[in-house]
Design an enzyme around this catalytic site. Structure first.
Site, PDB file in Angstrom:
ATOM      1  N   ASP A   1     -54.965  18.257 -31.436  1.00  0.00           N
ATOM      2  CA  ASP A   1     -53.933  17.883 -30.481  1.00  0.00           C
ATOM      3  C   ASP A   1     -53.813  16.351 -30.509  1.00  0.00           C
ATOM      4  O   ASP A   1     -54.763  15.654 -30.871  1.00  0.00           O
ATOM      5  CB  ASP A   1     -54.358  18.376 -29.090  1.00  0.00           C
ATOM      6  CG  ASP A   1     -53.507  17.808 -27.989  1.00  0.00           C
ATOM      7  OD1 ASP A   1     -52.293  18.030 -28.018  1.00  0.00           O
ATOM      8  OD2 ASP A   1     -54.058  17.123 -27.106  1.00  0.00           O
ATOM      9  N   LEU A   2     -52.662  15.845 -30.137  1.00  0.00           N
ATOM     10  CA  LEU A   2     -52.457  14.389 -30.213  1.00  0.00           C
ATOM     11  C   LEU A   2     -52.668  13.685 -28.872  1.00  0.00           C
ATOM     12  O   LEU A   2     -53.604  12.897 -28.708  1.00  0.00           O
ATOM     13  CB  LEU A   2     -51.047  14.110 -30.746  1.00  0.00           C
ATOM     14  CG  LEU A   2     -50.638  12.638 -30.874  1.00  0.00           C
ATOM     15  CD1 LEU A   2     -51.632  11.840 -31.701  1.00  0.00           C
ATOM     16  CD2 LEU A   2     -49.230  12.540 -31.475  1.00  0.00           C
TER      17      LEU A   2
ATOM     18  N   ARG B   1     -47.695  11.957 -16.852  1.00  0.00           N
ATOM     19  CA  ARG B   1     -48.336  12.923 -17.746  1.00  0.00           C
ATOM     20  C   ARG B   1     -48.278  14.335 -17.157  1.00  0.00           C
ATOM     21  O   ARG B   1     -47.981  15.310 -17.853  1.00  0.00           O
ATOM     22  CB  ARG B   1     -49.788  12.490 -18.011  1.00  0.00           C
ATOM     23  CG  ARG B   1     -50.612  13.452 -18.840  1.00  0.00           C
ATOM     24  CD  ARG B   1     -50.128  13.570 -20.258  1.00  0.00           C
ATOM     25  NE  ARG B   1     -51.031  14.393 -21.058  1.00  0.00           N
ATOM     26  CZ  ARG B   1     -50.680  15.024 -22.164  1.00  0.00           C
ATOM     27  NH1 ARG B   1     -49.453  14.916 -22.633  1.00  0.00           N
ATOM     28  NH2 ARG B   1     -51.559  15.734 -22.827  1.00  0.00           N
TER      29      ARG B   1
ATOM     30  N   SER C   1     -49.069  19.140 -32.603  1.00  0.00           N
ATOM     31  CA  SER C   1     -48.672  18.502 -31.341  1.00  0.00           C
ATOM     32  C   SER C   1     -47.324  18.983 -30.841  1.00  0.00           C
ATOM     33  O   SER C   1     -46.451  19.375 -31.624  1.00  0.00           O
ATOM     34  CB  SER C   1     -48.622  16.983 -31.539  1.00  0.00           C
ATOM     35  OG  SER C   1     -48.131  16.335 -30.382  1.00  0.00           O
ATOM     36  N   ASN C   2     -47.184  18.884 -29.538  1.00  0.00           N
ATOM     37  CA  ASN C   2     -45.888  19.128 -28.896  1.00  0.00           C
ATOM     38  C   ASN C   2     -44.902  18.002 -29.165  1.00  0.00           C
ATOM     39  O   ASN C   2     -43.701  18.145 -28.886  1.00  0.00           O
ATOM     40  CB  ASN C   2     -46.081  19.277 -27.380  1.00  0.00           C
ATOM     41  CG  ASN C   2     -46.570  20.657 -26.985  1.00  0.00           C
ATOM     42  OD1 ASN C   2     -46.455  21.604 -27.762  1.00  0.00           O
ATOM     43  ND2 ASN C   2     -47.117  20.766 -25.793  1.00  0.00           N
TER      44      ASN C   2
HETATM   45  C1  LAC Z   1     -49.758  17.409 -27.586  1.00  0.00           C
HETATM   46  C2  LAC Z   1     -49.898  17.416 -26.086  1.00  0.00           C
HETATM   47  C3  LAC Z   1     -50.050  18.777 -25.558  1.00  0.00           C
HETATM   48  O1  LAC Z   1     -50.041  16.430 -28.275  1.00  0.00           O
HETATM   49  O2  LAC Z   1     -50.998  16.700 -25.680  1.00  0.00           O
HETATM   50  O3  LAC Z   1     -49.349  18.433 -28.086  1.00  0.00           O
END
Ligand code: LAC
Length: 220
Positions: free
Chosen positions: A5-6, A37, A114-115
């Site tokens: 995750d990012l 956030r 990541s989203n």
């Molecule tokens: C992402 C968020 C969920 O990087 O933190 O996907």
């Protein structure tokens, strides 16, 4: 395959408070950073549930407006634009680069899942000096849904040409750990703050205090 995750895992979204302090006082900056956030994550959940996808850049800008309004604060259009751009310059956590170097030497394929939109992820990783660690970057934008929707994790597996069970998702976000596990991935929770895990599911099989510990456990 190790998928990271990012936001919150590799880079620190709450560090946006430092940029907020250029235009707000210290207490308001900390409060806006946290509210921003929280609203950003909330918006991703709601847009996905409603099947009204908008990309993470849109979500990030709109959730800033919401965070400011919820605290009775206002910024100029210029300050707002600077802050949204600043979201691409979040600093990496100190443990990240050495741990990624060690993990890469131990041979697993490292990817980001990541989203973030592809452009946001790319700018973020380059500004943080992390892009070279990763063999691939997979964005939720490809499937127009956000984690923890199973489709996002399944898409990452398809992109890598493996089953979901061949990927371990590393995240500091409990919702992400639970979503990945539900989609059949192995998981690791990076719990830097000593927080309690969400009660919506069983704790993950592997919990580490930072990515340094992750690399020691996985390369042992
Ligand atoms: C992402 C968020 C969920 O990087 O933190 O996907």
């Amino acid at each position: 395959v190790l998928a990271f995750d990012l936001y919150g895992t590799l880079v620190d979204p709450i560090a946006i408070a430092d940029q907020l302090e250029r235009v707000l006082d210290r207490a308001d900056s900390a409060a806006v950073a946290r509210a921003w956030r929280a609203r950003q994550i909330d918006y991703t959940f709601r847009l996905t549930i409603m099947d009204r996808y908008r990309d993470f850049g849109w979500v990030t800008a709109r959730s800033l407006d919401d965070a400011l309004a919820s605290l009775g604060l206002q910024l100029t259009a210029e300050a707002r634009a600077d802050l949204v751009a600043g979201y691409d310059q979040l600093p990496p956590f100190a443990d990240v680069a050495p741990a990624l170097t060690a993990l890469r030497a131990a041979a697993p394929v490292l990817i980001v899942l990541s989203n973030g939109s592809p452009e946001m992820i790319d700018r973020c990783l380059r500004n943080a000096g992390l892009r070279a660690h990763f063999a691939a970057v997979v964005s939720a934008d490809d499937v127009r849904a956000f984690k923890p929707a199973a489709a996002v994790y399944q898409h990452a597996a398809a992109e890598m040409g493996v089953e979901t069970g061949a990927i371990r998702l590393v995240s500091s976000n409990p919702f992400d750990v639970i979503g990945a596990g539900t989609a059949g991935m192995k998981t690791a929770w990076c719990n830097r703050t000593g927080a309690a895990f969400d009660t919506i599911a069983d704790p993950p099989e592997l919990t580490v205090t930072d990515l340094g510990e992750l690399s020691r456990v996985l390369t042992r």
